[in-house]
Each structure stands twice: as structure tokens, then as C-alpha cells.
Scaffold this active site. Sequence first.
Site, PDB file in Angstrom:
ATOM      1  N   LYS A  13       0.827  -1.218   0.000  1.00 23.95           N
ATOM      2  CA  LYS A  13       0.000   0.000   0.000  1.00 23.95           C
ATOM      3  C   LYS A  13       0.855   1.260   0.000  1.00 23.95           C
ATOM      4  CE  LYS A  13      -2.287  -0.685   3.867  1.00 23.95           C
ATOM      5  NZ  LYS A  13      -1.781  -1.969   4.325  1.00 23.95           N
ATOM      6  N   ARG A  88      -9.369   1.294   9.042  1.00 23.12           N
ATOM      7  CA  ARG A  88      -8.976  -0.083   9.314  1.00 23.12           C
ATOM      8  C   ARG A  88     -10.051  -0.821  10.093  1.00 23.12           C
ATOM      9  NH1 ARG A  88      -2.972   0.763   8.991  1.00 23.12           N
ATOM     10  NH2 ARG A  88      -1.912  -1.174   9.465  1.00 23.12           N
ATOM     11  N   ARG A 122      11.381  -6.945   5.552  1.00 19.28           N
ATOM     12  CA  ARG A 122      11.314  -5.514   5.207  1.00 19.28           C
ATOM     13  C   ARG A 122      12.281  -4.706   6.058  1.00 19.28           C
ATOM     14  NH1 ARG A 122       5.549  -2.519   5.016  1.00 19.28           N
ATOM     15  NH2 ARG A 122       5.522  -2.834   7.271  1.00 19.28           N
ATOM     16  N   ARG A 153      11.445  -2.453  11.448  1.00 18.74           N
ATOM     17  CA  ARG A 153      10.435  -1.932  12.369  1.00 18.74           C
ATOM     18  C   ARG A 153      10.159  -2.977  13.439  1.00 18.74           C
ATOM     19  NH1 ARG A 153       5.544   0.134   8.563  1.00 18.74           N
ATOM     20  NH2 ARG A 153       4.402  -0.880  10.234  1.00 18.74           N
ATOM     21  N   ARG A 164      -0.438  -8.906  13.606  1.00 18.67           N
ATOM     22  CA  ARG A 164      -0.983  -7.878  12.697  1.00 18.67           C
ATOM     23  C   ARG A 164      -1.863  -8.512  11.612  1.00 18.67           C
ATOM     24  NH1 ARG A 164       4.091  -4.988  10.597  1.00 18.67           N
ATOM     25  NH2 ARG A 164       2.675  -3.554   9.545  1.00 18.67           N
TER      26      ARG A 164
HETATM   27  P1  AMP Z   1       1.063   0.659   9.148  1.00 16.93           P
HETATM   28  O1  AMP Z   1       2.330   1.403   8.940  1.00 16.93           O
HETATM   29  O2  AMP Z   1      -0.081   1.188   8.306  1.00 16.93           O
HETATM   30  O3  AMP Z   1       1.224  -0.832   9.016  1.00 16.93           O
HETATM   31  O4  AMP Z   1       0.601   0.939  10.669  1.00 16.93           O
HETATM   32  C1  AMP Z   1       1.442   0.575  11.757  1.00 16.93           C
HETATM   33  C2  AMP Z   1       0.623   0.495  13.032  1.00 16.93           C
HETATM   34  O5  AMP Z   1       0.020   1.771  13.306  1.00 16.93           O
HETATM   35  C3  AMP Z   1      -0.554  -0.484  12.995  1.00 16.93           C
HETATM   36  O6  AMP Z   1      -0.153  -1.819  13.281  1.00 16.93           O
HETATM   37  C4  AMP Z   1      -1.436   0.092  14.090  1.00 16.93           C
HETATM   38  O7  AMP Z   1      -0.922  -0.196  15.387  1.00 16.93           O
HETATM   39  C5  AMP Z   1      -1.267   1.597  13.884  1.00 16.93           C
HETATM   40  N1  AMP Z   1      -2.284   2.117  12.920  1.00 16.93           N
HETATM   41  C6  AMP Z   1      -2.031   2.649  11.693  1.00 16.93           C
HETATM   42  N2  AMP Z   1      -3.180   3.018  11.096  1.00 16.93           N
HETATM   43  C7  AMP Z   1      -4.177   2.719  11.967  1.00 16.93           C
HETATM   44  C8  AMP Z   1      -5.599   2.830  11.921  1.00 16.93           C
HETATM   45  N3  AMP Z   1      -6.242   3.323  10.851  1.00 16.93           N
HETATM   46  N4  AMP Z   1      -6.297   2.411  13.021  1.00 16.93           N
HETATM   47  C9  AMP Z   1      -5.681   1.925  14.104  1.00 16.93           C
HETATM   48  N5  AMP Z   1      -4.348   1.763  14.206  1.00 16.93           N
HETATM   49  C10 AMP Z   1      -3.595   2.153  13.146  1.00 16.93           C
END
Ligand code: AMP
Length: 209
Positions: A13, A88, A122, A153, A164
Site C-alpha cells: 500500500k 482499518r 522488510r 520496524r 498484525r
Molecule cells: P502501518 O504502517 O499502516 O502498518 O501501521 C502501523 C501500526 O500503526 C498499525 O499496526 C497500528 O498499530 C497503527 N495504525 C495505523 N493506522 C491505523 C488505523 N487506521 N487504526 C488503528 N491503528 C492504526
Amino acid sequence: MNVIFLGPPGAGKGTQAVRVCERLGIPQISTGDILRRAMKEGTPTGLAAKAYVDKGELVPDSVVIDIVRERLAAEDCQKGYVLDGFPRTVPQAEALAAFADIDAVIDIEVSDEQLTERLSGRRVCLACGGTYHVSRLAGATACMKCGAQLIQRDDDKAETVLSRLGVYHAQTAPLIDYYSARGLLKTVDGAQPMDDCFAAILSALGEKQ
Ligand code: AMP
């Protein structure tokens, strides 16, 4: 054009959102990036989010909804944007519908097996956001774009990746039906090479290649 990028963690994404935003001249709004920046800066939002992000759990809806509502009100979002990683959950999607008109939702599909392999390999640059896979780094530890140190990360470590993916299936996958019922969903195969995936997204958005 106001677009949502849906799909599991590791589907590409972020990478595709950057390219689409460059092409369309609109900003990419990544809630994950906003939360990681807030955590790094130690803001109240960052401190509240840290425990959830570190465990691979979702940050409470109210926190991310406020972040996105505020961000979308900014001047640079008035001609369109790509939301990457938001919504989400169904309550997030319902809240979004009250303050945004979404034109299309791109669902990037990838199997769990491939996602696990992608996420655990990654490496990211915290300085510029560059993303790499260990298999293509040939031992390099510095970002090829800006030279800063690449890191894994914390939430890309094996046990957190599993959690996740579980969170994705339980809480985010229902959005596929939610947006399909509203006639907005366009599905793209995220297992194909990156350039082909990009072309498929442009075509789903009705843009020229
Ligand atoms: P990402 O980089 O999009 O994979 O997001 C990393 C982490 O940020 C996720 O595993 C969640 O803990 C938090 N996060 C990001 N976007 C959201 C969202 N829309 N709702 C809730 N938690 C989020």
C-alpha cells in the site's frame, strides 16, 4: 480524487500510494507514518499509541479518526488524497463517511504466506521512508536514497507480524464487503511485479498509463 488504499500489512500500500500520489499530484496520508512520527517525537498522541503499535494492535478508533479529520481539512488535501492504512475498522469507515467523499477504494490482495515473507524481510529508512527487502539489499545497511541507517520496524518482527495479520482479518477485512456494497471497491493483485501492480491501480482509477 479521494482514494483509499485497503489491503493487509505488507501488500505494498505504502509503496504504491507514493507512486500514485506522485502521478496525480496529491498527498499520501499514512496513519502509520503519522503515528510513528508522533511516537518518535514523544507527543501525547505518540505516547498513547505506542503500546498498541508495538504489539501490532490497532490504536483506538477515536485517536486515528481525529488525526485523519484534522489532516484532511488541510489546504493540500482539497484537490484529493490517498488514504494509506485508514480506515482499518468499520467504525473508522463510518466516521470517515461523515467528513469525506470517497471516489474509489483500491484493495491490494496478497496471500498471508507472501505477506509474512515480505514483512519479516522488510527494512525501512526512518529518515526518508524508503522501503527495501533484505533479499535485494546484498548486505547493505544504508538507505540508497538518503544514506541513513535502515532498520527493521519493531512491528515487522515475526511474532508481531502474525498478530498484525490476525488483526487485519478480524477487523479490517470486513471493509471489503463494506465498500463493495457501496460500489467503490476495485481489487488489484498485489502479488504481481510492482510496475504491473501500479499499472493495474492506475487503470482501476481510470487514469492513463
Ligand atoms: P502501518 O504502517 O499502516 O502498518 O501501521 C502501523 C501500526 O500503526 C498499525 O499496526 C497500528 O498499530 C497503527 N495504525 C495505523 N493506522 C491505523 C488505523 N487506521 N487504526 C488503528 N491503528 C492504526
